[in-house]
Design an enzyme around this catalytic site. Structure first.
Site, PDB file in Angstrom:
ATOM      1  NE  ARG A 177      -0.874   0.708   4.878  1.00  0.00           N
ATOM      2  CZ  ARG A 177      -1.404   0.446   6.057  1.00  0.00           C
ATOM      3  NH1 ARG A 177      -2.454  -0.349   6.133  1.00  0.00           N
ATOM      4  NH2 ARG A 177      -0.909   0.974   7.163  1.00  0.00           N
ATOM      5  N   GLY A 195       9.715  -9.018  -0.722  1.00  0.00           N
ATOM      6  CA  GLY A 195      10.730  -8.956  -1.770  1.00  0.00           C
ATOM      7  C   GLY A 195      11.222  -7.559  -2.080  1.00  0.00           C
ATOM      8  CG  ASP A 287      -4.113  -3.186   7.486  1.00  0.00           C
ATOM      9  OD1 ASP A 287      -4.366  -4.150   6.747  1.00  0.00           O
ATOM     10  OD2 ASP A 287      -3.028  -2.581   7.457  1.00  0.00           O
TER      11      ASP A 287
END
Length: 487
Positions: A177, A195, A287
């Site tokens: 986000r 990653g 969230d």
């Protein structure tokens, strides 16, 4: 069916009644999220808001709001077929050489699919039909959604962030986000084990104080989007896996301002860099837990170029207390996890991440138990085998006579086969999602394993209970006369 780009997929969905166009003026501030939430909760269609208040660009929401649409996006008809993808990933994660000619022939379909893995680089791409740079870059002109009243700012939620570490050949795609903080500034919220964050960390060590190139694609084809959220092996590129899903090579093109390759058919691409010395306070945001998260400092992404298709579509979503789109994705991708786990632990019969467990925080595993202590071995395996389960707080292990997807069955097993002192395993000081405010320290907390299996000699000194079983002859007899009983 395979889809070359997002628009092809939308055409298919609309033909199946899985996409609705809304022509009324709808505000990206709160209204789109409210409509999307209500639609998802009733299993409704994807939504294309054609008239966002204050903007000219349409907004796509709820694209993967049902497991069926997730499966369709992966080129499958239903989620059960996703297990075949899991088997392919298990094969790619740890391929075994064939033991004979017959086995070699059996592996040919898998190796044939591998031929679609290399991406195809295009010199000219639809995602660069419009190019904006310098003062033309204006993120506030994008209809970026503001999803919850307590959110600090609009949030880019479905951007595919493309990065590459200094020592890696493959590029990484991740969905992180991004908080809007300026006309050309976004905060890149990525957790340290993801990653993109790992690439950035390696870059900072190899190139101190040098800007880190980043590109973000919005509205890529469904195979590429879903590849970014699928548990693929670390050595496999998301573009390569998207090629496997699609059955043809992923088409990419080089970014205008850096060497990163972006999906050629993406609706919008943001290009720029992260200054290793620039951070900003991110959040709070509502969230996937159903709460507003704490604030924390993350790197700032400076956008130098925006490229897009003509008549571009802005792809977005919202997160909140389950069910939300991430929870639906988790429910569908659950089927992909199972063959990967079974390859390492063949005794696993089923594995389930209940959506109400916030996608990954609780797992139920059923096994064919073979020895005393077996349940604890499986718990440890779940926590350690795949990086995706690093943050799973609770693992419940049951026998294979229990339906992992039926809470009534699971609760029965816990209450009849589990002694709290003997059968719960607590592990302190383990990695926990920093959004989990229940942990005493941000990012560090405990895990609990619950052994709800029948106990073997060595695990109990008492005679174990025998489950009640119905007489099959009586069951058959009552089945035959049931319709005559008027019940």
């Amino acid at each position: 069916m395979k889809y070359k780009d997002l628009r092809e997929f939308l055409t298919l969905l609309e033909g199946q009644g899985e996409l609705v166009r809304i022509k009324q003026e709808i505000d990206p501030y709160l209204e789109m999220a409210e409509i999307s939430d209500r639609t998802l909760r009733k299993g409704g269609p994807a939504i294309l808001f054609e008239n966002p208040k204050g903007y000219r660009m349409p907004v796509l929401c709820n694209l993967f709001g049902t497991p069926k649409r997730v499966a369709l996006g992966m080129g499958q008809e239903d989620t059960h077929a996703l297990r075949e993808l899991g088997k392919l990933l298990a094969f790619l994660k740890e391929p075994e050489p064939p033991k004979g000619f017959k086995e070699l022939i059996g592996q040919l379909p898998q190796w044939k699919q591998v031929l679609n893995m290399p991406s195809k680089v295009l010199g000219k791409a639809d995602c660069q039909q419009v190019v904006l740079s310098g003062d033309e870059v204006e993120l506030y002109k994008l209809p970026i959604m503001h999803c919850h009243e307590g959110d600090v700012a609009p949030l880019v939620a479905w951007g595919l962030t493309i990065t590459q570490g200094p020592y890696k050949k493959r590029q990484n795609l991740g969905i992180y986000r991004q908080q809007l903080i300026g006309k050309n500034k976004l905060i890149m919220r990525w957790l340290s084990h993801r990653g993109g964050a790992l690439d950035f960390h390696e870059w900072k060590e190899a190139n101190p104080d040098k800007p880190f190139p980043v590109s973000v694609a919005i509205g890529a084809d469904p195979a590429t989007i879903l590849a970014a959220v699928t548990p693929i092996p670390d050595t496999l590129s998301e573009y390569a896996f998207a090629g496997l899903l699609r059955g043809q090579k992923t088409e990419v093109t080089k970014s205008i301002s850096n060497d990163l390759e972006v999906p050629a058919s993406a609706e919008i691409v943001l290009e720029g860099y992260i200054d290793p010395n620039e951070t900003a306070l991110e959040g709070p945001y509502g969230d996937h837990t159903g709460y507003y998260n704490e604030q924390e400092y993350f790197p700032v992404f400076t956008v130098t170029h925006i490229t897009m298709r003509r008549d571009a579509i802005y792809h977005s979503t919202y997160t909140g207390r389950p069910p939300d789109e991430p929870a639906v994705l988790g429910e569908a991708l659950n089927e992909v996890f199972i063959p990967i786990l079974q390859k390492q632990f063949p005794e696993i019969v089923d594995f389930y991440l209940p959506p109400e467990g916030c996608s990954y925080r609780l797992a139920v595993v059923t096994i064919k138990k073979q020895y005393a202590g077996h349940a604890k071995r499986v718990m440890m395996g779940v926590w350690s085998f795949l990086r995706q389960f690093m943050y799973t707080k609770f693992v419940i292990v049951c026998d294979d006579d229990v339906n992992a997807r039926d809470w009534k069955d699971v609760i029965w097993a816990i209450t009849t086969r589990c002694d709290p002192s003997r059968d719960t395993t607590l592990i302190d000081h383990t990695p926990i999602d920093y959004l989990d405010f229940a942990s005493p320290i941000a990012g560090l907390g405990s895990k609990m394993g619950i052994d709800a299996t029948n106990k073997w000699p060595g695990e109990t000194s008492r005679e174990w209970g025998t489950p009640i079983k119905k007489d099959p002859n009586v069951v058959k007899r009552v089945d035959e006369i049931w319709d005559q009983l008027g019940l």
